[in-house]
Design an enzyme around this catalytic site. Structure first.
Site, PDB file in Angstrom:
ATOM      1  N   ARG A   1      26.732  31.487  31.347  1.00 43.89           N
ATOM      2  CA  ARG A   1      27.382  32.801  31.415  1.00 43.89           C
ATOM      3  C   ARG A   1      27.880  33.162  32.817  1.00 43.89           C
ATOM      4  NH1 ARG A   1      25.803  36.712  27.795  1.00 43.89           N
ATOM      5  NH2 ARG A   1      23.877  35.548  27.524  1.00 43.89           N
TER       6      ARG A   1
ATOM      7  N   ARG B   1      29.629  38.356  19.863  1.00 40.85           N
ATOM      8  CA  ARG B   1      28.558  38.939  20.669  1.00 40.85           C
ATOM      9  C   ARG B   1      28.243  40.405  20.338  1.00 40.85           C
ATOM     10  NH1 ARG B   1      27.993  39.454  25.388  1.00 40.85           N
ATOM     11  NH2 ARG B   1      25.898  38.621  25.477  1.00 40.85           N
TER      12      ARG B   1
ATOM     13  N   GLY C   1      20.493  31.416  32.837  1.00 37.24           N
ATOM     14  CA  GLY C   1      19.975  32.736  32.512  1.00 37.24           C
ATOM     15  C   GLY C   1      20.421  33.897  33.368  1.00 37.24           C
TER      16      GLY C   1
ATOM     17  N   GLU D   1      20.985  25.559  35.527  1.00 36.19           N
ATOM     18  CA  GLU D   1      22.034  25.226  34.561  1.00 36.19           C
ATOM     19  C   GLU D   1      22.614  26.470  33.898  1.00 36.19           C
ATOM     20  OE1 GLU D   1      19.789  22.352  32.237  1.00 36.19           O
ATOM     21  OE2 GLU D   1      19.166  23.967  30.901  1.00 36.19           O
ATOM     22  N   PRO D   2      23.335  27.261  34.672  1.00 34.06           N
ATOM     23  CA  PRO D   2      23.922  28.484  34.133  1.00 34.06           C
ATOM     24  C   PRO D   2      25.141  28.219  33.254  1.00 34.06           C
ATOM     25  CG  PRO D   2      24.587  28.178  36.409  1.00 34.06           C
ATOM     26  CD  PRO D   2      23.622  27.079  36.110  1.00 34.06           C
TER      27      PRO D   2
ATOM     28  N   TYR E   1      30.406  32.239  25.613  1.00 32.73           N
ATOM     29  CA  TYR E   1      29.971  32.520  24.247  1.00 32.73           C
ATOM     30  C   TYR E   1      31.005  33.347  23.484  1.00 32.73           C
ATOM     31  CZ  TYR E   1      25.784  31.002  26.658  1.00 32.73           C
ATOM     32  OH  TYR E   1      24.906  30.287  27.436  1.00 32.73           O
TER      33      TYR E   1
ATOM     34  N   CYS F   1      36.166  41.657   6.610  1.00 29.54           N
ATOM     35  CA  CYS F   1      35.602  42.517   5.561  1.00 29.54           C
ATOM     36  C   CYS F   1      34.101  42.683   5.753  1.00 29.54           C
ATOM     37  CB  CYS F   1      35.917  41.925   4.200  1.00 29.54           C
ATOM     38  SG  CYS F   1      37.678  41.826   3.958  1.00 29.54           S
ATOM     39  N   GLU F   2      33.717  43.267   6.843  1.00 24.14           N
ATOM     40  CA  GLU F   2      32.300  43.508   7.151  1.00 24.14           C
ATOM     41  C   GLU F   2      32.192  44.790   7.959  1.00 24.14           C
ATOM     42  OE1 GLU F   2      29.314  41.183   7.428  1.00 24.14           O
ATOM     43  OE2 GLU F   2      30.245  39.335   6.685  1.00 24.14           O
TER      44      GLU F   2
ATOM     45  N   TYR G   1      24.486  40.580  19.002  1.00 21.00           N
ATOM     46  CA  TYR G   1      23.471  41.014  19.985  1.00 21.00           C
ATOM     47  C   TYR G   1      23.663  42.474  20.385  1.00 21.00           C
ATOM     48  CZ  TYR G   1      23.984  35.931  20.723  1.00 21.00           C
ATOM     49  OH  TYR G   1      24.123  34.577  20.558  1.00 21.00           O
TER      50      TYR G   1
END
Ligand code: LLP
Length: 413
Positions: free
Chosen positions: A280, A316, A234, A277-278, A374, A346-347, A320
């Site tokens: 990132r 990402r 985290g 337990e990272p 990620y 196409c978005e 987010y």
């Protein structure tokens, strides 16, 4: 290390890589990986029983996993696939924790056969694991994932320990779960929780540690003595690179958590292992996504830089609203125009960077920073886009292809 500066120093190298291997391409820096691991070991070096576990989901490139294994980092896996990778690269089963809120029979069987620690997520799972282990004649090593009801003050989609979350056993039911496990043929080893991701304050970690410590003490009182306390991952990273980062550091994290664990040890009369337990903060800033400018478009309303990566490569920003700094490796000057840097899917939501002051022309190579975590691991073949290549710049500065760019044949296989 200032990773933005590091990237600029490696500009020539990166441009050569884009030329040689094409774009979009992820490039990882071994030196930064080492540094990130060392930061944890340095900050926690006063706690003898500290163990670093890497959350594979952040980036399961096998070479990255091997580098981390060689640095004495354990593995947190979430699926039969990640378990397979950990096993394949030779991790010791006792160094692997299998966490998932929905475990297939197949993944439970693999975990039992491998002999790693199974982190139980719910009451029904106690029964499922018990049944499968009896059938296989195995004694499961277990811990429980507890939901401590802590608000990590991060994006909603990556908050995992709030009371409405799907993860873990609610803190109020924790003792009951351990009591049930005691009736089974289980080796009860620890307690686990993970409250969320990209956390930039110490308070949620303190609250988490206190709540988990209280459970460990209550368990001790009924004769269940846990060997480890895993406080999850985290720790946030500095995505903005604006020189004003005042988020959480490794040292602040250690200074917050370790005294609480030492207090716990005093009450218990023995020392627990402390696991983090990272994901990132181990791989995030060690990776960059290179993408090529395809065209510039100026409408009466907005200006766009079209690039050859999209949310199929890096989800990402779309998922987010995450900010990733973007540099033009061919021209670092700021300019005075403001662009949306957009992918070629196409978005309308396929925007990699909003409102960026940047100078760019066709064929320039842009570097999207802090995409080691990620990034590739959440990539997809949407719009039949081949998956990008993955390249490592080693400590010895040598360039190593970890994964070639997918070709069109792979799309019709
Ligand atoms: N442990 C468990 C049980 C987890 O679920 C996670 C992340 C971690 C450890 C590692 O957390 P970290 O240190 O990386 O924050 N895709 C999102 C992040 C999802 C995190 C999921 N769980 C993103 O790109 O921001």
């Amino acid at each position: 290390m200032d990773t933005q500066k590091y990237l600029i120093e490696h500009k020539k190298n990166l441009l050569e890589i884009s030329e040689k291997f094409g774009t979009p391409t992820y490039v990882y820096f071994e030196e930064i990986l080492h540094e990130n691991v060392q930061k944890y070991f340095d900050a926690f070096n006063n706690y003898g029983k500290f163990k670093l576990v890497y959350a594979y989901k952040a980036n399961t490139n096998i070479e990255i996993c091997k580098i981390l294994k060689n640095l004495n980092v354990r593995a947190d896996v979430v699926s039969a696939g990640e378990l397979h990778i950990a096993k394949h690269i030779g991790l010791n089963p006792n160094d692997v924790l299998f966490t998932s809120n929905g475990k297939t029979d197949e993944s439970i069987e693999s975990a039992l056969n491998f002999g790693c620690i199974i982190n139980i997520d719910g009451f029904e799972e106690i029964k499922n694991i018990d049944e499968i282990s009896k059938r296989l004649d195995k004694k499961p090593k277990i811990s429980f994932r507890i939901n401590p009801e802590v608000n990590p003050h991060t994006h909603d989609k990556i908050a995992t320990g709030v009371k409405e979350s799907k993860f873990g056993i609610n803190i109020r039911q924790a003792i009951e779960a351990y009591k049930l496990a005691r009736e089974k043929n289980f080796e009860i080893l620890g307690i686990h929780c993970h409250i969320g991701s990209q956390i930039t304050e110490i308070e949620p970690f303190i609250e988490e540690t206190k709540k988990i410590s209280n459970i460990v003490i209550d368990l001790h009182e009924i004769g269940i003595n846990l060997k480890f306390v895993d406080l999850g991952g985290g720790l946030g990273i500095d995505y903005l690179h604006d020189g004003n980062y005042n988020g959480l550091t490794h040292n602040l994290l250690a200074n917050g958590i370790v005294p609480l664990i030492e207090n716990l040890n005093k009450i218990l009369g023995y020392e627990v292992e402390l696991l983090l337990e990272p994901g990132r903060s181990i791989v995030g800033n060690a990776g960059v996504l290179l993408t090529k400018v395809l065209s510039i478009k100026r409408t009466p309303y907005k200006k766009f830089i079209n690039v050859d990566a999209g949310f199929n490569d890096l989800i990402r920003p779309a998922m987010y609203d995450a900010y990733h700094k973007i540099l033009n490796l061919n021209d670092l000057s700021e300019g005075d125009e403001i662009f949306e840097i957009v992918g070629n899917l196409c978005e309308s939501g396929d925007i990699l960077g909003r409102a960026r002051r940047i100078v760019a022309k066709r064929n320039d190579i842009l570097a999207i920073l802090d995409t080691g975590a990620y990034g590739f691991s959440m990539s997809s073949n949407y719009n039949s886009m081949p998956k990008p290549a993955e390249i490592l710049i080693g400590k010895d500065k040598k360039v190593k292809v970890l994964r070639e760019m997918e070709n069109l044949a792979a799309l019709i296989r």
